[in-house]
Structure formats: structure tokens, C-alpha cells
Design a protein around this motif. Sequence first.
Motif, PDB file in Angstrom:
ATOM      1  N   ASN A   1       0.922  -1.335   0.303  1.00  0.00           N
ATOM      2  CA  ASN A   1       0.132  -0.080  -0.197  1.00  0.00           C
ATOM      3  C   ASN A   1       0.713   1.248  -0.028  1.00  0.00           C
ATOM      4  OD1 ASN A   1       0.586   0.432   3.275  1.00  0.00           O
ATOM      5  ND2 ASN A   1      -0.740  -1.333   3.272  1.00  0.00           N
TER       6      ASN A   1
ATOM      7  N   GLY B   1     -11.166  -2.177  -2.123  1.00  0.00           N
ATOM      8  CA  GLY B   1     -12.711  -1.301  -0.877  1.00  0.00           C
ATOM      9  C   GLY B   1     -13.463  -2.178  -0.714  1.00  0.00           C
ATOM     10  N   TRP B   2     -14.660  -1.993  -0.607  1.00  0.00           N
ATOM     11  CA  TRP B   2     -15.676  -2.630  -0.308  1.00  0.00           C
ATOM     12  C   TRP B   2     -17.190  -1.954  -0.464  1.00  0.00           C
ATOM     13  CZ3 TRP B   2     -15.460  -7.605   0.263  1.00  0.00           C
ATOM     14  CH2 TRP B   2     -14.557  -8.403   1.151  1.00  0.00           C
ATOM     15  N   ARG B   3     -17.713  -1.892  -1.542  1.00  0.00           N
ATOM     16  CA  ARG B   3     -19.505  -1.076  -1.377  1.00  0.00           C
ATOM     17  C   ARG B   3     -20.522  -2.249  -1.284  1.00  0.00           C
ATOM     18  NH1 ARG B   3     -22.330  -2.893  -6.049  1.00  0.00           N
ATOM     19  NH2 ARG B   3     -20.841  -3.688  -7.137  1.00  0.00           N
TER      20      ARG B   3
ATOM     21  N   ASN C   1     -16.667  -7.324  -2.982  1.00  0.00           N
ATOM     22  CA  ASN C   1     -15.152  -6.536  -2.846  1.00  0.00           C
ATOM     23  C   ASN C   1     -14.991  -5.981  -4.293  1.00  0.00           C
ATOM     24  OD1 ASN C   1     -14.826  -9.247  -3.823  1.00  0.00           O
ATOM     25  ND2 ASN C   1     -13.070  -8.141  -4.559  1.00  0.00           N
TER      26      ASN C   1
ATOM     27  N   ASP D   1     -10.779  -0.381  -4.998  1.00  0.00           N
ATOM     28  CA  ASP D   1     -10.701   1.728  -3.941  1.00  0.00           C
ATOM     29  C   ASP D   1      -9.249   2.262  -5.188  1.00  0.00           C
ATOM     30  OD1 ASP D   1     -10.121   4.395  -3.328  1.00  0.00           O
ATOM     31  OD2 ASP D   1     -10.528   3.140  -1.482  1.00  0.00           O
TER      32      ASP D   1
ATOM     33  N   LYS E   1      -6.624   4.168  -3.250  1.00  0.00           N
ATOM     34  CA  LYS E   1      -5.403   3.195  -2.608  1.00  0.00           C
ATOM     35  C   LYS E   1      -5.278   3.316  -4.239  1.00  0.00           C
ATOM     36  CE  LYS E   1      -8.163   0.799   1.329  1.00  0.00           C
ATOM     37  NZ  LYS E   1      -8.485   0.301   1.326  1.00  0.00           N
TER      38      LYS E   1
END
Length: 241
Positions: free
Chosen positions: A181, A203-205, A224, A227, A230
Motif C-alpha cells: 500500500n 475496498g467494499w461497497r 469487493n 479502491d 488506494k
Amino acid sequence: MTRLEICIDNLESLFTAQEAGADRIELCSALGLGGLTPSYGFMQQVARHSTIPVYAMIRPRAGDFCFSPAEFDLMLLDVAAARAAGLQGVVVGLLDETGRVPAAELKQLVEAAGPLGVTFHRAIDLSSNWRADLETIVAAGCERILSSGHAPTALAGLETLQAMQQTLAGRASLMPGAGVNADNVRTILEFTGVSEVHMSGMGWRGGMVPHGVNMGTSDDGRVNITDGAKVAAVRALLDQV
């Protein structure tokens, strides 16, 4: 230039990764399981829409990397599917019962890939003798090795990654991955001297309105996705190197 590979398992994430600055895509299904082979339809759809190279994960099931003869035959069929879909490469990995990379089977997979590039994935992190297996991987014709340095994350495996990089000596590319990262990518690059890294930038939504029914033990109804922020943050750091 330091290259950035992003692993994805849905079409939405392809567009996000591209826009955020990815140089290459590792195409999977089920990233929550470490990445499995994407469907042929998914391969075709991504080939139509991608503006950067796409490498398909060839992993027929979750669990260990010791595959049966029937599973190995399935891997060969999936390599053929990746070629037919028009992708640029495949990502493979396998071990025998002793934790060593089987040279003959790996060579067969590379030959089946033909003109496609071949990455050997993090099965190397479960190898019982990674130094010897690096030689097997290079001899088979793989162009790169994805590794976390025999550790849960690339940051934790820095010393082994450095040793791998020195052992390879430019014969194949080493691509650190797992937990990469914006907070640690510069450290990983400076310590190892590699020229490419791998990340999910996950990331998630939310998905549908939950109804109290899960589709599996690890399912919580969320989706998932990559993002973009990122990925863009790491891209910006790599562009400074």
C-alpha cells in the motif's frame, strides 16, 4: 519506470484500476479465497474493455497448490481459454507433496501458454526450498515471480524478497505482493530493488438490501471492488521513483 499490477475479480474494478494508473491486471475470481480462475466469459469481456495487459489466474480451486492429474488437466484447458480470449498472459503455480515445484508440469503449463507471458504466483511462498525452486521456475520460462517473501505480507518478508531478487539476478522479475500500500511501497522498493509491485487496493461497497441469508460461510453480502484512491496513491509514489 516501476510497474503496478492490480488484482481484480469483477468488471467494475477493471475500469477503476485502469483509470487509477494500473500497468497490468491480474484477473481472478474469488479474491477472498486468494484468487481462482476467472470464467471464460469474464476473460472475453475484460479482453474487450482492457487498455492494459491482462494476466488470468489459473487456479482451479482454493486450498493448497498440490493438484491432482484431473485438476492439472483443467489448468491446461483454462490456459487455452486465456489464449482464446485474447489475454496477454497467465498466472500459474503448483507444488508437489513435498512442497517443491514440479519441473515437468510447470514446463507443460508454460508451453501451453505459448506466446502468452507467464507469472508464477505465491505458491513459491509455500515452497520447502525456494532457492532451488526459483531455478526451476526460471528454467521453465516464467517471466516473473509474485511473492511475499515467505511471510504473510511483503513488508514482513523483506529480507527474503531481497535474497530472492539477488538470486534471480535479472533472469526473471520479482514482484512483491500481499499487503502492499501507499504506506509501505517505497520501503519495499528501496529494500529489495524490484521494478514492479502487486496489490489489490481492495475496498467494499454494499450490495442488495440484506435479507438474513448468506451464500456461504464467508459471505456478508458486500461486493469487493478496487479502491481507486488506494491505487492512485501508490501510482503517485511509483512515479516519483
